[in-house]
Design a protein around this motif. Structure first.
Motif, PDB file in Angstrom:
ATOM      1  N   LEU A 129      66.966   6.700  20.374  1.00  0.00           N
ATOM      2  CA  LEU A 129      65.976   7.523  20.760  1.00  0.00           C
ATOM      3  C   LEU A 129      66.715   8.951  20.752  1.00  0.00           C
ATOM      4  CD1 LEU A 129      63.229   6.023  23.061  1.00  0.00           C
ATOM      5  CD2 LEU A 129      63.261   6.406  20.539  1.00  0.00           C
ATOM      6  N   GLY A 130      68.141   8.776  20.631  1.00  0.00           N
ATOM      7  CA  GLY A 130      68.900   9.926  20.496  1.00  0.00           C
ATOM      8  C   GLY A 130      69.567  10.445  21.826  1.00  0.00           C
ATOM      9  N   LYS A 131      69.707  11.588  21.991  1.00  0.00           N
ATOM     10  CA  LYS A 131      70.552  12.201  23.109  1.00  0.00           C
ATOM     11  C   LYS A 131      69.796  12.815  24.240  1.00  0.00           C
ATOM     12  CE  LYS A 131      72.877  15.167  20.621  1.00  0.00           C
ATOM     13  NZ  LYS A 131      74.010  16.227  19.999  1.00  0.00           N
ATOM     14  N   LEU A 132      70.492  13.100  25.273  1.00  0.00           N
ATOM     15  CA  LEU A 132      69.559  13.683  26.417  1.00  0.00           C
ATOM     16  C   LEU A 132      70.033  15.233  26.480  1.00  0.00           C
ATOM     17  CD1 LEU A 132      71.346  11.014  29.107  1.00  0.00           C
ATOM     18  CD2 LEU A 132      68.754  11.217  28.211  1.00  0.00           C
ATOM     19  N   ASN A 133      69.139  15.944  27.210  1.00  0.00           N
ATOM     20  CA  ASN A 133      69.599  17.124  27.499  1.00  0.00           C
ATOM     21  C   ASN A 133      70.341  17.302  28.664  1.00  0.00           C
ATOM     22  OD1 ASN A 133      67.748  19.179  25.339  1.00  0.00           O
ATOM     23  ND2 ASN A 133      66.554  17.630  25.995  1.00  0.00           N
ATOM     24  N   GLY A 149      63.824  18.076  36.253  1.00  0.00           N
ATOM     25  CA  GLY A 149      65.045  17.953  35.417  1.00  0.00           C
ATOM     26  C   GLY A 149      66.055  17.225  36.183  1.00  0.00           C
ATOM     27  N   GLN A 185      65.506  14.322  37.924  1.00  0.00           N
ATOM     28  CA  GLN A 185      65.269  12.767  37.683  1.00  0.00           C
ATOM     29  C   GLN A 185      65.284  12.265  36.275  1.00  0.00           C
ATOM     30  OE1 GLN A 185      62.333  11.233  40.443  1.00  0.00           O
ATOM     31  NE2 GLN A 185      61.690  13.341  40.621  1.00  0.00           N
ATOM     32  N   ILE A 186      65.027  13.124  35.328  1.00  0.00           N
ATOM     33  CA  ILE A 186      64.529  12.840  33.899  1.00  0.00           C
ATOM     34  C   ILE A 186      65.651  12.106  33.345  1.00  0.00           C
ATOM     35  CG2 ILE A 186      65.033  14.916  32.729  1.00  0.00           C
ATOM     36  CD1 ILE A 186      62.197  14.369  31.206  1.00  0.00           C
ATOM     37  N   HIS A 228      65.543   8.381  34.167  1.00  0.00           N
ATOM     38  CA  HIS A 228      64.506   7.745  33.551  1.00  0.00           C
ATOM     39  C   HIS A 228      64.452   7.625  32.107  1.00  0.00           C
ATOM     40  CE1 HIS A 228      63.058   7.939  37.375  1.00  0.00           C
ATOM     41  NE2 HIS A 228      62.464   9.214  37.532  1.00  0.00           N
ATOM     42  N   LEU A 229      65.038   8.662  31.462  1.00  0.00           N
ATOM     43  CA  LEU A 229      65.033   8.521  29.905  1.00  0.00           C
ATOM     44  C   LEU A 229      66.112   7.460  29.509  1.00  0.00           C
ATOM     45  CD1 LEU A 229      65.150  12.250  28.889  1.00  0.00           C
ATOM     46  CD2 LEU A 229      63.380  10.599  28.417  1.00  0.00           C
ATOM     47  N   GLU A 257      66.758   4.665  31.027  1.00  0.00           N
ATOM     48  CA  GLU A 257      66.081   3.319  31.002  1.00  0.00           C
ATOM     49  C   GLU A 257      65.472   3.054  29.930  1.00  0.00           C
ATOM     50  OE1 GLU A 257      63.083   2.033  34.301  1.00  0.00           O
ATOM     51  OE2 GLU A 257      64.566   3.249  35.227  1.00  0.00           O
ATOM     52  N   LEU A 258      64.752   4.177  29.605  1.00  0.00           N
ATOM     53  CA  LEU A 258      63.906   3.763  28.350  1.00  0.00           C
ATOM     54  C   LEU A 258      64.720   3.922  27.015  1.00  0.00           C
ATOM     55  CD1 LEU A 258      61.084   4.362  26.847  1.00  0.00           C
ATOM     56  CD2 LEU A 258      61.287   6.483  26.928  1.00  0.00           C
ATOM     57  N   PHE A 259      65.618   4.541  26.984  1.00  0.00           N
ATOM     58  CA  PHE A 259      66.341   4.390  25.737  1.00  0.00           C
ATOM     59  C   PHE A 259      67.237   2.854  25.698  1.00  0.00           C
ATOM     60  CE2 PHE A 259      67.919   9.035  25.167  1.00  0.00           C
ATOM     61  CZ  PHE A 259      66.417   9.695  25.098  1.00  0.00           C
ATOM     62  N   GLN A 268      65.561   0.312  26.708  1.00  0.00           N
ATOM     63  CA  GLN A 268      64.540  -0.561  26.404  1.00  0.00           C
ATOM     64  C   GLN A 268      64.271  -0.662  24.742  1.00  0.00           C
ATOM     65  OE1 GLN A 268      60.516  -0.650  28.824  1.00  0.00           O
ATOM     66  NE2 GLN A 268      61.999   0.578  30.113  1.00  0.00           N
ATOM     67  N   ALA A 269      64.181   0.765  24.295  1.00  0.00           N
ATOM     68  CA  ALA A 269      64.138   1.078  22.911  1.00  0.00           C
ATOM     69  C   ALA A 269      65.243   0.371  22.143  1.00  0.00           C
ATOM     70  CB  ALA A 269      64.056   2.275  22.564  1.00  0.00           C
TER      71      ALA A 269
END
Lengths: 146, 146
Positions: free
Chosen positions: B98-102, B111, B113-114, B117-118, B120-122, B124-125
């Motif tokens: 799903l790519g990179k983070l900001n 901002g 926390q994200i 959470h991202l 964690e989602l990455f 899973q993907a």
DNA sequence: ATTACTGTAACAGAATTTATTACAGATTAG
DNA sequence: CTAATCTGTAATAAATTCTGTTACAGTAAT
């Protein structure tokens, strides 16, 4: 002789669009308010024009509504539990998960056939990812925030 | 007013490494022979040095053996039905699907926390993709070739 | 009118990816 | 032991992609 390249992976497959889009939608879902691109940009820490580019795409895909003029901004077009992460992924991404094809030699038996078979595989890979993302809603994601 | 950007997707998430690696391994599996980087390069239609870079990585990951010197080249390190497409993906790719983070603003509640959470989602993907690729062997892929 | 927004073009700059060249070292054949 | 052929990798150039910036017309509220 075989020495490792210092950095194993020469290449990466990376961009920031999904993270940006999900950040935007998370803010909209949590605040339930009309937010301006400048305000959102302040949270993501990027330029407001970049946010507006993302907003424009999310709007085309029916995920948000935008309002121009004073007091304008963006808001969710539907409830957060009706927005799937696969919808977001589909909006910001066109490419195949497994990347690009080469332009192999058609004189070669393998080269002649491989792109057809690769595309079939790429489709399966994309499908697996999209299926997974289709099981998670924006509301699910937002629930992680306190 | 809302007009579409001429090209919906500004960004892509693309590279050619997986296709190149699978092309190489397919050739090795089909010919069951020691192939030189120049010969392989002729089929993929890229530079022999590029092939050798891919070979080097595949070798580190134990998918091929290479032999230096006259008459040298590459060959599979194990039977094609023992090589999973997820092994190949793991060798050529480091990044999250799903790519990179900001680098979002830590003063902002979202901002702050994200990224956690991202990530964690990455994960899973990535896991969903790797699981799918783990169900397909190199031998399966090669069976498509006539 | 003024103010505060969006929408988008145009372009600049940075980062990543791909291609090329070169050459040291390895191995085989003669 | 010499020539030929191959890998391994560095260095660097070229191309492509991604991100950031500036600017300004158009829209809407007050």
């Amino acid at each position: 002789m075989l020495l490792l390249y210092c950095n194993k992976n020469m290449y990466s497959m990376n961009n920031i669009q999904f993270a940006t889009a999900l950040h935007i939608l998370t803010m909209l879902a949590i605040t339930k308010d009309n937010l301006s691109s400048s305000y959102i940009a302040g949270s993501i820490n990027i330029n407001p024009a970049m946010v507006r580019k993302s907003l424009s795409i999310l709007s085309v895909y029916g995920l948000i509504d935008t309002k121009e003029g004073k007091g304008g901004g963006a808001s969710l077009a539907k409830p957060a539990d009706k927005i799937l992460l696969s919808d977001i992924y589909g909006a910001v991404n066109d490419a195949n998960v497994l990347g690009k094809l080469n332009s192999p030699n058609p004189e070669c038996n393998t080269g002649k056939q491989i792109n057809r078979h690769l595309l079939e595989l790429f489709d399966q890979a994309d499908h697996a990812l999209i299926t997974k993302l289709g099981t998670i809603t924006l509301a699910d994601f937002c629930q992680k925030f306190k």
